[in-house]
Design an enzyme around this catalytic site. Structure first.
Site, short mmCIF file in Angstrom:
data_model
loop_
_atom_site.label_atom_id
_atom_site.label_comp_id
_atom_site.label_asym_id
_atom_site.label_seq_id
_atom_site.Cartn_x
_atom_site.Cartn_y
_atom_site.Cartn_z
N GLU A 1 -7.39 -10.62 -6.36
CA GLU A 1 -8.49 -9.65 -6.50
C GLU A 1 -8.70 -9.26 -7.96
OE1 GLU A 1 -7.69 -6.40 -3.81
OE2 GLU A 1 -7.57 -7.77 -2.10
N SER B 1 0.86 -1.19 0.00
CA SER B 1 0.00 0.00 0.00
C SER B 1 0.89 1.23 0.00
CB SER B 1 -0.88 -0.03 1.26
OG SER B 1 -1.24 1.28 1.62
#
Ligand code: ARG
Length: 458
Positions: free
Chosen positions: A289, A276
């Site tokens: 994902e 992140s």
């Protein structure tokens, strides 16, 4: 440059040219187009429709075009409407008059039907190869994890203990079915539409058997109107690709759950996860994902072509040009997803201790505790009630069934003896599940051997 200027008195509107053209995407067909044209020219010469010499000139010309495209010497540009126009114009430029004879007894309608079929046929096999590689990785993981215990779930609630081999084996079966769907499609689609002409065949004595065999088809198609307007194989392929994505997406969902802080069943390899920009502690399962997310676009391609085809009267209509971009995108998406997913699986590490611990704390051995009582003569319904009380006791104390003292067991039912601990150990619970298809190691090994043979033969 156009193939059809003759009956027109005005230049085409520039916007119409752009709207109509397909070369920006059908240039993907350059190899198929050359291959189809070589087969057509070979047949024309054999059938005496053009001379041997003209046939040879055409074939040499087409081969030189192919070489030049592959070496980068010849660039496909969008001055032309489509790849078929580009090829013909280039051929005529190279060999002159003989090039003008290539299109004898052929229409772009059967030409594009052929190119699309050749392209799709190769891709059906390419996707199958990717799936086979994925299955090899799954089987390797199965072999190494016949006794890696984990909870099996229903309703995402821990249900009964299984093994990693067993859980992955479920996906092995899914992808195996996906492969057999691809093989079915291949069998059904492998007939050659070339020679159908625009829609009604042709007056030249074409040898359709010959072109079909030159292009490795089982034979020619049997109705010329159907030949130019059939895109069933595209729909079937997109449907099979959608099912593959559905399977990958379910698997991705599990990877994401197992990788979550709460589960920590697996550790994804650093090379297959991302971070992140703001939270330094993060290691995200982005591959899984994205695979889950891209499923939507493959379903979209299927819906799109189904909808495009539903209102088209026989035979060819330009709507069908819409079959290409979405199909190409879906194929590339699925191949990319399988290959990334394979890499992710191949490098992940199982947190075995935590998975086994999770079985215990989820009461996945509760059914086995009831079975224990049944073996000692307690009717099942009564046993179910007794184990319910055990579970309640454990929840209250924050412990697993395995951690209760015999004294506490006996307080709830005097039937319990010291052998209860062995009867409900996760290992016993799994080992006792010995029906074919169950996680017990003996039957699991049998299935693994069966699947190993399958991978060596198909
Ligand atoms: N670009 C067209 C397609 O992809 C080729 C066939 C053109 N035929 C025609 N009659 N306009 O479908």
């Amino acid at each position: 440059m156009k193939l059809w200027g003759g009956r027109f008195t005005k230049e085409t509107n520039e916007l119409v040219n752009n709207f109509n053209a397909s070369i920006s995407f059908d240039q993907k067909f350059y190899k198929q187009d050359v291959r189809g044209s070589i087969a057509h020219a070979t047949m024309l010469a054999k059938a005496g429709i053009i001379s041997e010499e003209e046939g040879k000139q055409i074939i040499d010309g087409l081969n030189s075009i192919l070489e030049d495209i592959e070496s980068g010497k010849l660039v496909i540009n969008d001055e032309y409407e489509d790849i078929h126009t580009f090829m013909e114009a280039n051929l005529i430029e190279r060999i002159g008059d003989a090039g003008k004879k290539l299109h004898t007894g052929r229409s772009r309608n059967d030409q594009v039907a052929l190119d699309m079929r050749l392209y799709t046929r190769d891709e059906v096999l390419a996707v199958d190869d990717e799936l086979k590689e994925l299955l090899r990785v799954i089987l390797r993981i199965m072999k190494e994890n016949v006794d890696t215990f984990m909870p099996g779930f229903t309703h995402l609630q821990k249900a009964q203990p299984v093994t990693v081999a067993h859980h992955f084996g479920a996906y092995f079966e899914m992808f195996k079915r996906d492969r057999s769907r691809l093989i079915d499609i291949y069998e059904r689609m492998n007939y050659c539409p070339l020679g159908a002409g625009a829609l009604a065949g042709t007056t030249y004595p074409l040898d359709r058997e010959l072109t079909a065999s030159l292009l490795d088809f089982y034979g020619p198609t049997l109705n010329s109107m159907d030949s130019v307007s059939d895109r069933d194989y595209v729909i079937e392929f997109l449907s099979a690709l959608s099912t593959i994505m559905m399977h990958l997406s379910r698997f991705s969902e599990e990877i994401i759950i197992w990788n979550s802080n709460e589960y920590k069943f697996i550790e994804l390899d650093d090379a297959f996860s991302t971070g992140s920009s703001i939270m330094p502690q993060k290691k995200n399962p982005d591959i899984a994902e994205l695979v889950r997310g891209k499923t939507g676009r493959v379903y979209g391609a299927l819906m799109s072509i189904l909808t495009t085809m539903k209102g088209i009267p026989l035979a060819y209509n330009k709507d069908m040009q819409e079959d290409k971009e979405l199909t190409f995108d879906a194929i590339d998406t699925v191949k990319g997803c399988i290959s990334l997913f394979k890499g992710m699986l191949d490098t992940l590490v199982f947190n075995k201790a935590r998975m086994e611990e999770s079985c215990k704390h989820g009461f996945t051995n509760a059914t086995d505790a009831a079975d224990y009582l049944v073996k000692k003569g307690v009717p099942f319904r009564e046993a179910h009630g007794i184990v319910g009380q055990l579970v309640l006791f454990c929840i209250d104390k924050g412990i697993a069934l395995d951690d209760m003292s015999l004294e506490d067991y006996k307080k709830i039912s005097p039937v319990f003896e010291n052998d209860i601990y062995d009867a409900i150990s996760i290992k016993t619970c799994v080992n006792k599940r010995l029906t074919l298809g169950a996680p017990g190691p003996d039957v699991m090994k049998q299935v693994i051997e069966f699947n190993e043979n399958y991978l060596n033969t198909i």
